[in-house]
Design an enzyme around this catalytic site. Structure first.
Site, mmCIF file in Angstrom:
data_model
loop_
_atom_site.group_PDB
_atom_site.id
_atom_site.type_symbol
_atom_site.label_atom_id
_atom_site.label_comp_id
_atom_site.label_asym_id
_atom_site.label_seq_id
_atom_site.Cartn_x
_atom_site.Cartn_y
_atom_site.Cartn_z
ATOM 1 N N HIS A 171 -9.167 1.074 5.068
ATOM 2 C CA HIS A 171 -7.873 1.189 5.735
ATOM 3 C C HIS A 171 -8.037 2.093 6.957
ATOM 4 O O HIS A 171 -8.853 3.017 6.946
ATOM 5 C CB HIS A 171 -6.851 1.784 4.760
ATOM 6 C CG HIS A 171 -5.456 1.753 5.293
ATOM 7 N ND1 HIS A 171 -4.992 2.698 6.177
ATOM 8 C CD2 HIS A 171 -4.438 0.881 5.093
ATOM 9 C CE1 HIS A 171 -3.739 2.413 6.485
ATOM 10 N NE2 HIS A 171 -3.381 1.315 5.847
ATOM 11 N N LYS A 212 0.065 4.296 -0.172
ATOM 12 C CA LYS A 212 -0.549 5.489 0.430
ATOM 13 C C LYS A 212 -0.376 6.682 -0.534
ATOM 14 O O LYS A 212 -0.392 6.493 -1.748
ATOM 15 C CB LYS A 212 0.051 5.782 1.804
ATOM 16 C CG LYS A 212 0.118 4.528 2.670
ATOM 17 C CD LYS A 212 0.397 4.796 4.112
ATOM 18 C CE LYS A 212 0.537 3.474 4.839
ATOM 19 N NZ LYS A 212 0.400 3.591 6.267
ATOM 20 N N GLY A 243 2.754 2.032 10.685
ATOM 21 C CA GLY A 243 3.666 3.160 10.525
ATOM 22 C C GLY A 243 4.397 3.537 11.808
ATOM 23 O O GLY A 243 5.019 4.591 11.876
ATOM 24 N N ASN A 260 0.871 -1.181 0.000
ATOM 25 C CA ASN A 260 0.000 0.000 0.000
ATOM 26 C C ASN A 260 0.903 1.224 0.000
ATOM 27 O O ASN A 260 1.547 1.522 0.996
ATOM 28 C CB ASN A 260 -0.885 -0.021 1.258
ATOM 29 C CG ASN A 260 -1.636 1.285 1.451
ATOM 30 O OD1 ASN A 260 -1.814 2.057 0.508
ATOM 31 N ND2 ASN A 260 -2.089 1.522 2.677
ATOM 32 N N GLU A 298 -6.454 4.476 8.027
ATOM 33 C CA GLU A 298 -6.294 5.916 7.757
ATOM 34 C C GLU A 298 -7.573 6.494 7.138
ATOM 35 O O GLU A 298 -7.907 7.658 7.360
ATOM 36 C CB GLU A 298 -5.069 6.144 6.854
ATOM 37 C CG GLU A 298 -3.781 5.927 7.643
ATOM 38 C CD GLU A 298 -2.589 5.461 6.836
ATOM 39 O OE1 GLU A 298 -2.605 5.562 5.595
ATOM 40 O OE2 GLU A 298 -1.626 4.971 7.457
HETATM 41 C C1 PEP Z 1 -0.453 -0.027 5.946
HETATM 42 O O1 PEP Z 1 -0.377 1.020 5.325
HETATM 43 O O2 PEP Z 1 -1.447 -0.745 5.788
HETATM 44 C C2 PEP Z 1 0.638 -0.392 6.842
HETATM 45 C C3 PEP Z 1 0.541 -1.518 7.485
HETATM 46 O O3 PEP Z 1 1.695 0.473 6.943
HETATM 47 P P1 PEP Z 1 3.160 0.145 7.576
HETATM 48 O O4 PEP Z 1 3.616 -1.151 6.975
HETATM 49 O O5 PEP Z 1 4.013 1.304 7.179
HETATM 50 O O6 PEP Z 1 2.974 0.032 9.057
#
Ligand code: PEP
Length: 256
Positions: A102, A18, A180, A16, A104
């Site tokens: 997600h 983003k 994150g 992903n 976010e």
């Molecule tokens: C995500 O964006 O779904 C995610 C798990 O991000 P990260 O791997 O950066 O924690």
């Protein structure tokens, strides 16, 4: 590359991006990634670029086993919905899957289980694979509410799905406190949540469908921790954020 044990469910490693990467950066990424994962028949590979880079990404992966996903969608086919993108537009652009709900989107853009449910249905109707994200906040885990939250999210987001529809979805368990943050759930914590998701799926649908459901773990997955996570038979793959932006790191995760 190691040769992973054969598994009951084909693993999925999904990236992903983003809100990262321009079209040129996407082209460069796939030029670097393709040779590194050309021999990876043990898992499905999915990459979710931002909307603007979906077209060039789909073009870049043509003829490979890499599939392109969107990071969100709206449920109508078309209409006066400024700023939104429909499932059939994503199909035309070359997508095969869509990340839905997600954390976010839930945290910053008002995604609810009800809107997620409408998106899951619309995506299925368009012939795309929904990757439905669920996961608890840190406060919810600390209050012992993880299973309650997961149950609400799954019941709400999967409401009124037929078993045939359910058999086409992928679930990503992403504890919000691990996204994150560099703080990964231990493989055991993740596997426990996955087991709960699978057991609940058996109650909501059929044991057979629950058994075939791919449940991905997401939350600071890196080249250093992917092996430990994939050693759990309950973990059917990963949804990778930050580490999916770098072709080498993502390839190492794919080739776990
Ligand atoms: C995500 O964006 O779904 C995610 C798990 O991000 P990260 O791997 O950066 O924690």
């Amino acid at each position: 590359m190691s040769s992973p044990m054969p598994r009951a469910r084909k693993p999925v490693i999904a990236g992903n991006w983003k809100m990262y990467k321009t079209q040129q950066e996407a082209r460069d990424f796939f030029a670097a990634l393709k040779p590194l994962v050309a021999a990876a028949g043990h898992c499905e590979i999915i990459v979710a670029p931002p909307f603007t880079a979906i077209g060039v990404s789909a073009e870049a992966v043509r003829g490979t086993a890499i599939a392109i996903a969107a990071q969100d969608v709206y449920w109508a086919n078309e209409g006066a919905f400024t700023g939104e993108v429909s499932p059939r537009m994503l199909v035309e652009a070359g997508c095969r899957a869509v990340i839905i709900a997600h954390s976010e989107r839930r945290q910053f853009f008002g995604e609810t289980n009800e809107s997620a449910n409408r998106k899951v249905k619309a995506v299925l109707a368009a012939g795309l694979t929904p990757i439905l994200c669920v996961g608890e906040l840190l406060a919810e885990r600390e209050a012992g509410e993880t299973q309650k939250v997961l149950e609400q999210q799954l019941r709400g987001s999967l409401a009124a799905l037929t078993t045939a529809e359910f058999s086409r979805i992928i679930v990503a368990y992403e504890p919000v406190w691990a996204i994150g943050t560099g703080r990964t759930a231990t493989p055991e914590i993740a596997a426990e949540a996955h087991q709960f998701v699978r057991n609940l799926s058996a109650r909501l649908f059929t044991a057979e469908d629950a058994n075939s459901l791919r449940i991905l773990y997401g939350g600071s997955v890196k080249p250093e921790n992917i092996k430990g996570l994939m050693a759990q038979t309950e973990i059917d793959g990963a949804l990778v954020g930050g580490a999916s932006l770098d072709a080498r790191q993502f390839a190492t995760i794919v080739n776990y």
